[in-house]
Design a protein around this motif. Structure first.
Motif, PDB file in Angstrom:
ATOM      1  N   VAL A   1       0.834  -1.203   0.000  1.00 38.69           N
ATOM      2  CA  VAL A   1       0.000   0.000   0.000  1.00 38.69           C
ATOM      3  C   VAL A   1       0.868   1.253   0.000  1.00 38.69           C
ATOM      4  O   VAL A   1       0.645   2.190  -0.764  1.00 38.69           O
ATOM      5  CB  VAL A   1      -0.956  -0.008   1.208  1.00 38.69           C
ATOM      6  N   THR A   2       1.880   1.286   0.878  1.00 40.63           N
ATOM      7  CA  THR A   2       2.740   2.468   0.994  1.00 40.63           C
ATOM      8  C   THR A   2       3.733   2.516  -0.156  1.00 40.63           C
ATOM      9  O   THR A   2       4.405   1.526  -0.456  1.00 40.63           O
ATOM     10  CB  THR A   2       3.489   2.455   2.336  1.00 40.63           C
ATOM     11  N   ARG A   3       3.838   3.682  -0.775  1.00 42.91           N
ATOM     12  CA  ARG A   3       4.786   3.872  -1.869  1.00 42.91           C
ATOM     13  C   ARG A   3       5.790   4.985  -1.558  1.00 42.91           C
ATOM     14  O   ARG A   3       6.990   4.794  -1.644  1.00 42.91           O
ATOM     15  CB  ARG A   3       4.037   4.210  -3.167  1.00 42.91           C
ATOM     16  N   ASP A   4       5.267   6.138  -1.200  1.00 37.67           N
ATOM     17  CA  ASP A   4       6.136   7.277  -0.912  1.00 37.67           C
ATOM     18  C   ASP A   4       6.654   7.205   0.522  1.00 37.67           C
ATOM     19  O   ASP A   4       6.190   6.406   1.339  1.00 37.67           O
ATOM     20  CB  ASP A   4       5.363   8.587  -1.111  1.00 37.67           C
ATOM     21  N   ARG A   5       7.598   8.071   0.817  1.00 40.71           N
ATOM     22  CA  ARG A   5       8.056   8.232   2.192  1.00 40.71           C
ATOM     23  C   ARG A   5       7.067   9.108   2.939  1.00 40.71           C
ATOM     24  O   ARG A   5       6.847  10.260   2.563  1.00 40.71           O
ATOM     25  CB  ARG A   5       9.443   8.881   2.210  1.00 40.71           C
ATOM     26  N   VAL A   6       6.486   8.584   3.984  1.00 34.26           N
ATOM     27  CA  VAL A   6       5.502   9.315   4.779  1.00 34.26           C
ATOM     28  C   VAL A   6       6.164   9.682   6.102  1.00 34.26           C
ATOM     29  O   VAL A   6       6.599   8.798   6.847  1.00 34.26           O
ATOM     30  CB  VAL A   6       4.235   8.472   5.032  1.00 34.26           C
ATOM     31  N   GLY A   7       6.267  10.964   6.399  1.00 29.27           N
ATOM     32  CA  GLY A   7       6.964  11.404   7.601  1.00 29.27           C
ATOM     33  C   GLY A   7       6.090  12.232   8.518  1.00 29.27           C
ATOM     34  O   GLY A   7       5.091  12.825   8.098  1.00 29.27           O
TER      35      GLY A   7
ATOM     36  N   VAL B   1      11.896  13.895  16.987  1.00 29.26           N
ATOM     37  CA  VAL B   1      12.530  13.185  15.878  1.00 29.26           C
ATOM     38  C   VAL B   1      11.559  13.178  14.697  1.00 29.26           C
ATOM     39  O   VAL B   1      10.343  13.337  14.877  1.00 29.26           O
ATOM     40  CB  VAL B   1      12.922  11.740  16.250  1.00 29.26           C
ATOM     41  N   GLU B   2      12.100  12.993  13.524  1.00 29.93           N
ATOM     42  CA  GLU B   2      11.262  12.831  12.331  1.00 29.93           C
ATOM     43  C   GLU B   2      11.136  11.341  12.039  1.00 29.93           C
ATOM     44  O   GLU B   2      12.116  10.681  11.695  1.00 29.93           O
ATOM     45  CB  GLU B   2      11.871  13.555  11.133  1.00 29.93           C
ATOM     46  N   LEU B   3       9.937  10.821  12.215  1.00 26.79           N
ATOM     47  CA  LEU B   3       9.665   9.405  11.970  1.00 26.79           C
ATOM     48  C   LEU B   3       9.189   9.236  10.536  1.00 26.79           C
ATOM     49  O   LEU B   3       8.345  10.009  10.058  1.00 26.79           O
ATOM     50  CB  LEU B   3       8.608   8.897  12.950  1.00 26.79           C
ATOM     51  N   MET B   4       9.710   8.216   9.839  1.00 27.19           N
ATOM     52  CA  MET B   4       9.401   8.058   8.416  1.00 27.19           C
ATOM     53  C   MET B   4       9.017   6.618   8.101  1.00 27.19           C
ATOM     54  O   MET B   4       9.719   5.676   8.472  1.00 27.19           O
ATOM     55  CB  MET B   4      10.609   8.482   7.575  1.00 27.19           C
ATOM     56  N   ASP B   5       7.877   6.463   7.445  1.00 29.44           N
ATOM     57  CA  ASP B   5       7.414   5.167   6.969  1.00 29.44           C
ATOM     58  C   ASP B   5       7.842   4.992   5.505  1.00 29.44           C
ATOM     59  O   ASP B   5       7.916   5.970   4.748  1.00 29.44           O
ATOM     60  CB  ASP B   5       5.891   5.090   7.095  1.00 29.44           C
ATOM     61  N   THR B   6       8.104   3.761   5.126  1.00 25.15           N
ATOM     62  CA  THR B   6       8.535   3.472   3.750  1.00 25.15           C
ATOM     63  C   THR B   6       7.749   2.286   3.200  1.00 25.15           C
ATOM     64  O   THR B   6       7.065   1.576   3.934  1.00 25.15           O
ATOM     65  CB  THR B   6      10.044   3.153   3.699  1.00 25.15           C
ATOM     66  N   GLY B   7       7.888   2.074   1.909  1.00 19.27           N
ATOM     67  CA  GLY B   7       7.256   0.927   1.270  1.00 19.27           C
ATOM     68  C   GLY B   7       7.961  -0.367   1.634  1.00 19.27           C
ATOM     69  O   GLY B   7       9.059  -0.374   2.193  1.00 19.27           O
TER      70      GLY B   7
ATOM     71  N   ASP C   1      11.516   1.470  -4.524  1.00 18.92           N
ATOM     72  CA  ASP C   1      12.814   1.058  -3.989  1.00 18.92           C
ATOM     73  C   ASP C   1      13.775   2.244  -3.885  1.00 18.92           C
ATOM     74  O   ASP C   1      14.565   2.337  -2.933  1.00 18.92           O
ATOM     75  CB  ASP C   1      13.416  -0.030  -4.866  1.00 18.92           C
ATOM     76  N   ARG C   2      13.699   3.174  -4.828  1.00 17.53           N
ATOM     77  CA  ARG C   2      14.542   4.375  -4.742  1.00 17.53           C
ATOM     78  C   ARG C   2      14.163   5.223  -3.536  1.00 17.53           C
ATOM     79  O   ARG C   2      15.028   5.790  -2.864  1.00 17.53           O
ATOM     80  CB  ARG C   2      14.428   5.202  -6.030  1.00 17.53           C
ATOM     81  N   GLN C   3      12.870   5.290  -3.259  1.00 17.94           N
ATOM     82  CA  GLN C   3      12.431   6.029  -2.078  1.00 17.94           C
ATOM     83  C   GLN C   3      12.964   5.376  -0.799  1.00 17.94           C
ATOM     84  O   GLN C   3      13.386   6.058   0.142  1.00 17.94           O
ATOM     85  CB  GLN C   3      10.903   6.099  -2.045  1.00 17.94           C
ATOM     86  N   ILE C   4      12.916   4.061  -0.738  1.00 18.77           N
ATOM     87  CA  ILE C   4      13.424   3.343   0.441  1.00 18.77           C
ATOM     88  C   ILE C   4      14.922   3.569   0.592  1.00 18.77           C
ATOM     89  O   ILE C   4      15.421   3.839   1.707  1.00 18.77           O
ATOM     90  CB  ILE C   4      13.108   1.841   0.324  1.00 18.77           C
ATOM     91  N   GLU C   5      15.660   3.478  -0.508  1.00 20.56           N
ATOM     92  CA  GLU C   5      17.108   3.671  -0.471  1.00 20.56           C
ATOM     93  C   GLU C   5      17.461   5.071   0.007  1.00 20.56           C
ATOM     94  O   GLU C   5      18.374   5.257   0.830  1.00 20.56           O
ATOM     95  CB  GLU C   5      17.686   3.419  -1.865  1.00 20.56           C
ATOM     96  N   THR C   6      16.749   6.071  -0.479  1.00 19.81           N
ATOM     97  CA  THR C   6      16.999   7.446  -0.052  1.00 19.81           C
ATOM     98  C   THR C   6      16.733   7.608   1.437  1.00 19.81           C
ATOM     99  O   THR C   6      17.507   8.257   2.155  1.00 19.81           O
ATOM    100  CB  THR C   6      16.112   8.421  -0.853  1.00 19.81           C
ATOM    101  N   ALA C   7      15.632   7.026   1.913  1.00 20.42           N
ATOM    102  CA  ALA C   7      15.292   7.129   3.335  1.00 20.42           C
ATOM    103  C   ALA C   7      16.356   6.474   4.206  1.00 20.42           C
ATOM    104  O   ALA C   7      16.755   7.025   5.247  1.00 20.42           O
ATOM    105  CB  ALA C   7      13.926   6.495   3.587  1.00 20.42           C
TER     106      ALA C   7
ATOM    107  N   GLY D   1      -3.196   8.115 -10.020  1.00 22.44           N
ATOM    108  CA  GLY D   1      -3.336   7.430  -8.743  1.00 22.44           C
ATOM    109  C   GLY D   1      -2.028   6.917  -8.176  1.00 22.44           C
ATOM    110  O   GLY D   1      -2.038   5.994  -7.348  1.00 22.44           O
ATOM    111  N   THR D   2      -0.908   7.515  -8.590  1.00 21.97           N
ATOM    112  CA  THR D   2       0.381   7.065  -8.061  1.00 21.97           C
ATOM    113  C   THR D   2       0.482   7.335  -6.562  1.00 21.97           C
ATOM    114  O   THR D   2       0.921   6.492  -5.788  1.00 21.97           O
ATOM    115  CB  THR D   2       1.527   7.767  -8.805  1.00 21.97           C
ATOM    116  N   THR D   3       0.092   8.535  -6.140  1.00 24.48           N
ATOM    117  CA  THR D   3       0.136   8.904  -4.720  1.00 24.48           C
ATOM    118  C   THR D   3      -1.084   8.335  -4.003  1.00 24.48           C
ATOM    119  O   THR D   3      -2.210   8.458  -4.494  1.00 24.48           O
ATOM    120  CB  THR D   3       0.181  10.432  -4.562  1.00 24.48           C
ATOM    121  N   ARG D   4      -0.852   7.744  -2.837  1.00 22.93           N
ATOM    122  CA  ARG D   4      -1.948   7.169  -2.051  1.00 22.93           C
ATOM    123  C   ARG D   4      -2.114   7.871  -0.713  1.00 22.93           C
ATOM    124  O   ARG D   4      -3.211   8.210  -0.316  1.00 22.93           O
ATOM    125  CB  ARG D   4      -1.696   5.679  -1.834  1.00 22.93           C
ATOM    126  N   ASP D   5      -1.007   8.042   0.001  1.00 20.58           N
ATOM    127  CA  ASP D   5      -1.061   8.718   1.290  1.00 20.58           C
ATOM    128  C   ASP D   5      -1.032  10.229   1.099  1.00 20.58           C
ATOM    129  O   ASP D   5      -0.613  10.735   0.049  1.00 20.58           O
ATOM    130  CB  ASP D   5       0.131   8.311   2.162  1.00 20.58           C
TER     131      ASP D   5
END
Length: 515
Positions: free
Chosen positions: A37-43, A57-63, A78-84, A213-217
């Motif tokens: 479900v999660t695609r982008d970095r949600v902080g 702190v800044e808490l961040m969820d990832t795919g 995967d690029r978003q996860i790697e960046t995070a 519909g790329t963005t969900r959150d």
């Protein structure tokens, strides 16, 4: 000093988003049984410790690592996860204690071995203490003693927060700066909202794709402009209710509406290549119902014009007229023609957003407000209805953001929606609220009952009032009813001490008007 970043990683469907919401203390990320479900970095910002010694702190969820996206966005996720992970000061490696060690868990652990960032192994879904005994097999992942928690059953949250606090660098005593303004980007799918957020953040903060519909959150992204901190909220593209077939779409629309309510200024994105649809009008109506300052952001304008500046100016004028015609009740709201991909006119739009925010924060004096009201009534007095006379005693501004004005009248039923819209238009023209919505309340006294006093002589205000529902400048309000002229002042009556304060206040207001 930048806030330390705590990033949550793991394979799909181990409860990362549930853990994120649990630690944040509110529902931010979408949680669904469907994997990926999660695609982008949600902080979000999370406070560790108590109010006496807070630490943020800044808490961040990832795919999910290793997810197979049904829209072929796996590489983008995967690029978003790697960046995070590269930006993290601490990583929470989440596993499912009920499933045991899975091959994907080992792949995640192997990927984390190449990072120097400290890692806490979190065994989620330990809903009962009996599950804690299953944690022995997770030691082979090479991350030391795991912490068993349950986001659903609220188990061991304090232990996890304590471990996070101990693993982070020394805290900075300076609290994080509050955002000067929150801006929400809303609109139909594929109108360029995420592109704008990336332009503001000057980084690939959001996944951008040609697929709707790329963005969900709804994702909060902090950025700076002229040295001031701002918060941009990217939202999922809103679909028509008839096209909402999955719970995921429902949650996305719900969070987009919540983002509108959170925002100080809303950017309603329009795609000139697709025209204006019913869905755009529904979104505009919802923004108007929330009384939010709004800018019509016409994106992708570069696709509509060529190299001829005169032709571009003419097209801009025609499209602006079309917007004002389609959104008649919001014709006072400004329009910005931008190209989010290149950043053209984006800075000007942000400056305009700040101007709207300042307008919504302004207050006007009671004397000035009532002089404008008197001129409006003299120019166009309300007409009589059923031999009753509508009378406005006085007005006052009681709140800002949105500017809220209360009219004290003899009966709210004598002022129809059309006359209220007339007054709102006058207020907007003659008061410093030219481009923002105004909330209008009518307050009247109840029907006279035994023991209820009559209006004060020479004042015309009752000593007992009742709040009526707020009135919006909405074109779809009730049809115009007949209204009336001001009725004669009633006979004087003696006030007891409990009502003298009201008499005194109203006399002061009227004295200000006569100056």
């Amino acid at each position: 000093m930048a806030l330390p970043k705590v990033v949550i990683v793991g394979r799909p469907n181990v409860g990362k988003s549930s853990l994120f919401n649990w630690l944040a203390g509110r529902k931010i990320a979408i949680v669904d049984n469907m994997a990926g479900v999660t695609r982008d970095r949600v902080g979000t910002l999370v406070q560790l410790g108590d109010d006496l010694e807070p630490r943020f702190v800044e808490l961040m969820d990832t795919g999910g690592i290793g997810m197979v996206d049904r829209d072929d966005l796996s590489l983008d996720v995967d690029r978003q996860i790697e960046t995070a992970m590269n930006e993290a000061d601490l990583i929470l490696f989440v596993v499912d204690i009920r499933d045991g060690v899975m091959p994907l868990d080992e792949d995640v652990a192997q990927r984390l071995r190449y990072l120097k960032t400290p890692v806490i192994l979190v065994m989620n879904k330990a809903d009962h203490p009996d599950f804690d005994n299953r944690g022995a097999e997770f030691y082979k992942l090479g991350r030391g003693k795991p912490i068993a928690v349950s986001a659903q059953q609220n188990r061991n949250k304090k232990n996890l927060l304590k471990a996070i606090d101990q693993m982070l660098p020394a805290p900075d005593a300076t609290p994080p700066a509050e955002a000067v303004m929150k801006i929400a980007a809303v609109g139909r799918p594929n109108t360029g909202k995420s592109t704008l957020i990336n332009t503001l953040a000057r980084a690939e903060r959001m996944i951008v794709s040609e697929r709707p519909g790329t963005t969900r959150d709804s994702v909060d992204v902090r950025f700076e402009l002229d040295g001031l901190p701002f918060l941009a909220i990217d939202t999922a593209g809103v679909k028509r209710k008839a096209k909402i077939k999955e719970s995921l779409d429902f949650y996305s629309v719900h969070r987009a509406e919540r983002s509108i309510r959170r925002a100080d200024v809303v950017l309603l994105f329009l795609d000139p290549t697709q025209g204006i649809s019913r869905l755009d009008k529904q979104l505009a109506d919802y923004i108007a119902q929330q009384h939010k300052p709004c800018i019509f952001a016409v994106n992708k304008w570069d696709l509509m014009v060529g190299g001829d500046p005169e032709a571009a100016q003419g097209s801009m004028g025609r499209f602006a007229n079309l917007i004002q015609h389609q959104f008649r009740t919001m014709a006072y709201m400004p329009i910005a023609f931008i190209t989010a991909k290149t950043g053209k006119n984006v800075k000007a739009m942000l400056n305009l957003s700040q101007s709207l925010y300042k307008q919504a924060q302004k207050r006007v004096g009671t004397g000035t407000l009532n002089r404008v009201l008197r001129e409006a009534v003299e120019a166009h007095p309300p007409s009589s209805r059923e031999n009753r006379t509508p009378r406005i005693y006085y007005a006052t501004q009681v709140d800002v953001a949105p500017p809220t004005i209360v009219l004290f009248v003899n009966s709210t039923k004598l002022f129809d929606a059309t006359y209220q819209r007339y007054l709102l238009n006058v207020f907007r023209q003659k008061l410093p609220f030219h481009d923002v919505p105004i909330k209008l309340y009518l307050r009247s006294r109840k029907q006279e009952e035994p023991g209820t006093r009559r209006p004060v002589e020479g004042v015309g205000a009752a000593d007992y009032f009742d709040i009526d529902v707020p009135v919006d400048d909405d074109e779809d309000s009730a049809e115009m009813e007949q209204s009336s002229r001001i009725r004669p002042e009633p006979e004087p009556t003696r006030l007891d001490p409990s009502a003298q304060f009201l008499h005194h206040e109203i006399n002061e207001l009227l004295a200000d008007l006569d100056k």
